[in-house]
Design an enzyme around this catalytic site. Structure first.
Site, PDB file in Angstrom:
ATOM      1  CE1 TYR A  77      -3.063  -2.915   0.419  1.00 13.17           C
ATOM      2  CE2 TYR A  77      -3.241  -2.561   2.474  1.00 13.17           C
ATOM      3  CZ  TYR A  77      -3.720  -3.296   1.757  1.00 13.17           C
ATOM      4  OH  TYR A  77      -4.530  -4.361   1.619  1.00 13.17           O
ATOM      5  N   PRO A 238     -16.291  -4.667   3.740  1.00 14.38           N
ATOM      6  CG  PRO A 238     -16.287  -4.117   6.007  1.00 14.38           C
ATOM      7  CD  PRO A 238     -15.245  -4.050   4.938  1.00 14.38           C
ATOM      8  CG  LEU A 239     -18.805  -0.190   5.043  1.00 16.37           C
ATOM      9  CD1 LEU A 239     -18.155   1.106   5.860  1.00 16.37           C
ATOM     10  CD2 LEU A 239     -20.186  -0.561   5.707  1.00 16.37           C
ATOM     11  N   GLY A 242     -17.623   1.523  -0.195  1.00 12.14           N
ATOM     12  CA  GLY A 242     -18.063   2.577   0.065  1.00 12.14           C
ATOM     13  C   GLY A 242     -19.597   2.640  -0.258  1.00 12.14           C
ATOM     14  CG  PHE A 243     -22.825   0.867  -3.636  1.00 14.63           C
ATOM     15  CD1 PHE A 243     -23.071   1.979  -4.527  1.00 14.63           C
ATOM     16  CD2 PHE A 243     -23.825   0.052  -3.135  1.00 14.63           C
ATOM     17  CE1 PHE A 243     -24.487   1.720  -5.380  1.00 14.63           C
ATOM     18  CE2 PHE A 243     -25.152   0.109  -3.919  1.00 14.63           C
ATOM     19  CZ  PHE A 243     -25.347   1.183  -4.786  1.00 14.63           C
TER      20      PHE A 243
END
Length: 351
Positions: A77, A238-239, A242-243
């Site tokens: 990253y 898990p999101l 962002g959606f």
């Protein structure tokens, strides 16, 4: 904006410490906060223009204040800059954190390649330790197996790091949707085969794989496989990138360096088509109070999939970290869980 002043913080004190419930992962019973923090967006793969070092540092400190102790990073990253950022916090608060980083992928100018050679793995670990400003990594994960090196050799080198006291436990990142799945096989069959091989060399403490309301495939085989063996499951994305927060507008677009700019689910057409998923999360959230958000319902659903499951939502701002931690206070009923599980499947995929 994802989080306002009214966002639920049931069971959490704004200035308190260690308030998020604890969960254990792996046979070694490693204790972590039930909601972790994915640090990647602070340095990599999401809109560069919105990355702020000082803001990200505050977000990591906020996570630790709330008991979201698992900090998930990787040497690729940035590359490297994400570990450096996390290391600035660890220098001050090592005892408050559970550090997970990864090895096995090298970033070039226009490509990413796997490297699982034992000598490289050991050198990479030493470099990560320096960047993280710590003498031990709590969870060292194989980011991706090298097709040119038997995975047992790579895993054996990682096991030597445990015996040397540089690493406490080992984990494996699942092969994703673009990982070369053979026709007629389930998404995670290749990962399970890898797990069966490396388990013969040294115990696997955790597996990290995508799991969310709009990507529930891990529930079919991978999560049950882990649960049956006492292996922790770190739920990545898990999101839904962002959606599932309900804050993204179809057609708004993404910066060129944002991974969502190339993701088939984030075209304007597919984002519009998938709005019923967000609408369903909003309905459930409304039943739990006006201060509960779709993101918190999405995370609560992931938390309900097993006591060995720890969602690791990415965030780079304090308010998002606070909102995510508040998901532990959202207690979904059986009816809520059935409703969320029954939402329409996501449209748009890599397949």
């Amino acid at each position: 904006m994802r989080c306002g002043a009214g966002v639920r913080l049931e069971g959490l004190e704004r200035e308190g410490y260690g308030q998020v419930e604890r969960r254990t992962i792996g046979a070694a019973a490693l204790a972590v906060g039930a909601v972790g923090l994915g640090c990647m967006p602070m340095s990599w793969a999401y809109s560069t223009s919105r990355q702020r070092g000082d803001e990200s540092l505050r977000a990591v400190h906020r996570a630790l204040d709330l008991g979201s102790t698992l900090l998930d990073t990787a040497d690729m990253y940035g590359p490297f800059t994400n570990e450096l950022l996390v290391g600035r916090v660890l220098k001050e608060r090592r005892s408050d954190a559970f550090v997970s980083t990864k090895v096995g992928l090298l970033v070039g100018e226009q490509h990413i390649v796997a490297n699982g050679r034992p000598g490289y793995v050991k050198r990479a670990c030493d470099a990560s330790l320096r960047r993280l400003q710590t003498d031990v990594i709590d969870l060292y994960q194989l980011h991706r197996a090298d097709p040119e090196v038997p995975v047992e050799e790579t895993w054996g080198a990682m096991a030597e790091l445990v015996r040397a006291g540089k690493v406490r436990a080992l984990g494996l990142c699942a092969v994703g949707a673009r990982g070369g799945r053979r026709s007629g096989t389930r998404l995670h069959d290749a990962t399970i085969r890898q797990l069966q091989r490396v388990q013969q060399v040294f115990p696997v403490s955790a597996v990290e794989a995508e799991l969310s309301v709009w990507s529930p495939e891990a529930l079919d085989a991978l999560l049950p496989w882990c649960a049956a063996r006492g292996i922790g499951f770190l739920a990545a994305m898990p999101l839904g990138n962002g959606f599932l927060t309900g804050t993204l507008t179809p057609g708004e677009g993404f910066e060129p360096d944002d991974m969502r700019a190339r993701h088939p689910r984030f075209t304007a057409e597919m984002m519009a088509a998938n709005q019923p998923i967000v609408a369903g999360l909003r309905r459930v959230a409304a039943r739990h109070g006006e201060d509960v958000t779709p993101a918190q319902v999405a995370l609560a659903w992931v938390l309900a999939q097993g006591r060995n499951v720890v969602p690791v939502p990415g965030a780079k701002r304090e308010r998002w970290v606070t909102e995510n931690a508040g998901a532990v206070g959202v207690r979904l009923t059986a009816e809520d869980l059935a409703e969320v599980s029954g939402l329409p499947g996501a449209q748009g995929s890599w397949d």
